[in-house]
Design a protein around this motif. Structure first.
Motif, PDB file in Angstrom:
ATOM      1  N   GLY A 240       0.778 -91.932  16.659  1.00 54.03           N
ATOM      2  CA  GLY A 240       0.556 -92.624  17.716  1.00 54.03           C
ATOM      3  C   GLY A 240       1.964 -92.925  18.565  1.00 54.03           C
ATOM      4  N   ASP A 241       1.856 -92.361  20.068  1.00 52.90           N
ATOM      5  CA  ASP A 241       3.190 -92.857  20.797  1.00 52.90           C
ATOM      6  C   ASP A 241       2.899 -94.330  21.113  1.00 52.90           C
ATOM      7  N   LYS A 242       4.281 -95.113  20.986  1.00 55.82           N
ATOM      8  CA  LYS A 242       4.337 -96.499  21.473  1.00 55.82           C
ATOM      9  C   LYS A 242       3.125 -97.385  21.275  1.00 55.82           C
ATOM     10  N   PHE A 243       2.588 -97.243  20.082  1.00 54.92           N
ATOM     11  CA  PHE A 243       1.488 -97.890  19.539  1.00 54.92           C
ATOM     12  C   PHE A 243       1.815 -99.328  19.407  1.00 54.92           C
ATOM     13  N   LYS A 244       3.224 -99.616  18.745  1.00 52.66           N
ATOM     14  CA  LYS A 244       3.562-100.962  18.780  1.00 52.66           C
ATOM     15  C   LYS A 244       3.797-101.896  19.822  1.00 52.66           C
ATOM     16  N   HIS A 245       4.120-101.144  21.030  1.00 49.98           N
ATOM     17  CA  HIS A 245       4.022-101.615  22.398  1.00 49.98           C
ATOM     18  C   HIS A 245       2.602-102.027  22.743  1.00 49.98           C
ATOM     19  N   ILE A 246       1.515-101.462  22.518  1.00 51.04           N
ATOM     20  CA  ILE A 246       0.227-101.813  22.735  1.00 51.04           C
ATOM     21  C   ILE A 246      -0.037-102.921  21.873  1.00 51.04           C
ATOM     22  N   ASN A 247       0.269-103.265  20.584  1.00 52.54           N
ATOM     23  CA  ASN A 247      -0.293-104.416  19.655  1.00 52.54           C
ATOM     24  C   ASN A 247       0.593-105.331  20.406  1.00 52.54           C
ATOM     25  N   ASP A 248       1.697-105.362  20.598  1.00 54.58           N
ATOM     26  CA  ASP A 248       2.770-106.367  21.204  1.00 54.58           C
ATOM     27  C   ASP A 248       2.264-106.802  22.526  1.00 54.58           C
ATOM     28  N   THR A 249       1.786-106.017  23.286  1.00 54.13           N
ATOM     29  CA  THR A 249       1.308-106.341  24.741  1.00 54.13           C
ATOM     30  C   THR A 249      -0.004-107.015  24.827  1.00 54.13           C
ATOM     31  N   TRP A 250      -1.063-106.216  24.209  1.00 51.98           N
ATOM     32  CA  TRP A 250      -2.256-106.463  24.554  1.00 51.98           C
ATOM     33  C   TRP A 250      -3.018-107.138  23.072  1.00 51.98           C
ATOM     34  N   GLY A 251      -2.605-107.114  22.202  1.00 56.90           N
ATOM     35  CA  GLY A 251      -2.840-107.482  20.974  1.00 56.90           C
ATOM     36  C   GLY A 251      -3.177-106.835  19.863  1.00 56.90           C
ATOM     37  N   HIS A 252      -3.615-107.468  18.772  1.00 52.21           N
ATOM     38  CA  HIS A 252      -3.965-106.322  17.508  1.00 52.21           C
ATOM     39  C   HIS A 252      -5.638-105.667  17.723  1.00 52.21           C
ATOM     40  N   ALA A 253      -6.197-106.570  18.325  1.00 51.44           N
ATOM     41  CA  ALA A 253      -7.714-106.391  18.785  1.00 51.44           C
ATOM     42  C   ALA A 253      -7.747-104.929  19.567  1.00 51.44           C
ATOM     43  N   ALA A 254      -6.859-104.867  20.567  1.00 52.43           N
ATOM     44  CA  ALA A 254      -6.826-103.907  21.547  1.00 52.43           C
ATOM     45  C   ALA A 254      -6.290-102.466  20.786  1.00 52.43           C
ATOM     46  N   GLY A 255      -5.456-102.987  19.760  1.00 47.24           N
ATOM     47  CA  GLY A 255      -4.886-101.868  18.996  1.00 47.24           C
ATOM     48  C   GLY A 255      -5.800-101.204  18.150  1.00 47.24           C
ATOM     49  N   ASP A 256      -6.550-102.286  17.529  1.00 45.09           N
ATOM     50  CA  ASP A 256      -7.748-101.524  16.677  1.00 45.09           C
ATOM     51  C   ASP A 256      -8.827-100.757  17.460  1.00 45.09           C
TER      52      ASP A 256
END
Length: 411
Positions: free
Chosen positions: A295-311
């Motif tokens: 995944g591209d920039k998946f860490k940014h998603i977790n940091d911005t939207w939270g781990h629930a959004a990442g899941d």
């Protein structure tokens, strides 16, 4: 030495032979035979003893009658000391086996007439004779109301031999016939028990060897065996329930062992297992393709939207990739935001690049992380072609290197 080992082996075989267990059929048959023999023997002894007792009573009465009749016929011979006529009477009756011995005494004590049976007999018959006639029968001879002599007489038991012989023979034959009849009858009755036991053991052995816990013991007409069958059926039902629970639990564990808990697609273990199968001799294709995706920039998603959004993003990635593979292919999450595919019917690089383009187009649509918000998401993909003569580690390293090379290029 050879003789010693041979002797030891023979003794061991004999011990094993002695320890061999007999069947319940033989045990029941032995008990039935022994019971019948003991009962029949007891009946035989009782009947024979009763017959002998009544014979003795009959013989005593017969001696009373014979001695009375004979003493009356010897009055004249006693009064006139007529030994000739007395001996003639004794001899005539003795030849007819009416008595065994007889002696006629005059009043002064001298012998007027005597007769004795001279045949030699065995000890048994002497004992039987003494039991029947323990004492000589003494009869007083009267004339004009005065004692003129005495008659001593002992009964004859020669006919008793034939009676005992025929009675023993008849009783024995009768007992043998009764024994045969009782044995056949008991065998018929015991057969029901054996049939019931065979049904129970057959069903239990079937359950043990086939693990088919759906079978149940049939109903039985015997109350005790019906109770036993009910108990065994209850036990089998409990074992069936436990076995079903165990099978279900094993299936659940097997699914969990090869399934990613977040996305529901295969995990790393399932991916490696499928790859090893494809490389084995049983693998259906000699050449196939491996795709690695990150995944591209998946860490940014977790940091911005939270781990629930990442899941939610990972779950949607798994769902989209799963719709793109065939039944014989494999899509798996290796961990984090890393995914992989096995494409079995891809034979050249051109087909792989076309499939990768389809994947990119599939992810042009943003992924919805909330009811009113969606975010873009893309994958960096690397691939390699695999042949049967390669090692798993080499294939994975090539695919992973190609993916990271593409990731650097995209940056």
């Amino acid at each position: 030495m050879y003789y010693y080992y041979l002797k030891m082996g023979m003794s061991k075989m004999l011990r094993l032979k002695k320890k061999a267990k007999s069947s319940i059929r033989k045990k029941i048959r032995k008990v039935s035979l022994l019971n019948s023999l003991l009962n029949l023997f007891a009946c035989w002894v009782l009947l024979f003893s009763t017959a002998i007792y009544f014979i003795k009573d009959y013989e005593q009465r017969n001696m009373e009658l014979l001695s009375t009749s004979l003493s009356s016929s010897l009055i004249a011979a006693t009064v006139f000391d007529d030994s000739y006529n007395a001996n003639r009477k004794f001899n005539a009756l003795g030849q007819q086996q009416m008595f065994d011995s007889a002696v006629l005494y005059a009043k002064d004590g001298h012998v007027i007439a005597r007769w004795e049976h001279s045949q030699q007999t065995s000890y048994f018959w002497k004992y039987l004779h003494s039991w029947l006639y323990p004492n000589k029968k003494k009869v007083e001879i009267f004339h004009d109301q005065q004692v003129v002599g005495w008659l001593f007489i002992v009964g004859n038991d020669s006919y008793l031999f034939n009676f005992i012989l025929y009675s023993v023979l008849i009783l024995t034959i009768g007992m043998v016939l009764i024994f045969i009849f009782s044995f056949v009858l008991s065998s018929i009755m015991y057969r029901k028990i054996l049939v019931a036991m065979n049904q129970i053991t057959t069903k239990i052995n079937h359950v043990i060897h086939t693990k088919d816990f759906t079978k149940r013991l049939p109903d039985n007409s015997l109350k005790e065996f019906q109770n036993f069958s009910d108990n065994v059926n209850s036990l089998i039902s409990e074992i069936e329930r436990l076995n079903n629970d165990l099978v279900h639990e094993n299936k659940t564990l097997a699914i969990k062992a090869y399934q990613d808990s977040l996305t529901g697609i295969d995990n790393r273990a399932a991916f490696i297992n499928q790859l090893q199968f494809m490389l084995s001799e049983n693998g259906p294709y000699s050449t196939f393709c491996i795709l690695f995706m990150d995944g591209d920039k998946f860490k940014h998603i977790n940091d911005t939207w939270g781990h629930a959004a990442g899941d939610k993003v990972l779950q949607e990635v798994g769902n989209r990739l799963k719709t793109m593979v065939k039944e014989e292919d494999c899509v798996a999450r290796l961990g984090g935001d890393e995914f992989a595919m096995i494409l079995s019917k891809t034979e050249n690089q051109h087909q792989v690049e076309e499939f990768i383009s389809v994947i990119h187009s599939k992810f042009e649509e943003p992924i919805e992380i909330a009811s009113d918000h969606a975010i873009p998401f893309s994958l960096t993909i690397g691939f390699t072609m695999a042949d049967k003569d390669e090692e798993v580690s080499d294939i994975l390293l090539r695919a992973d290197s190609h993916m990271y090379l593409n990731k650097k290029t995209e940056r």
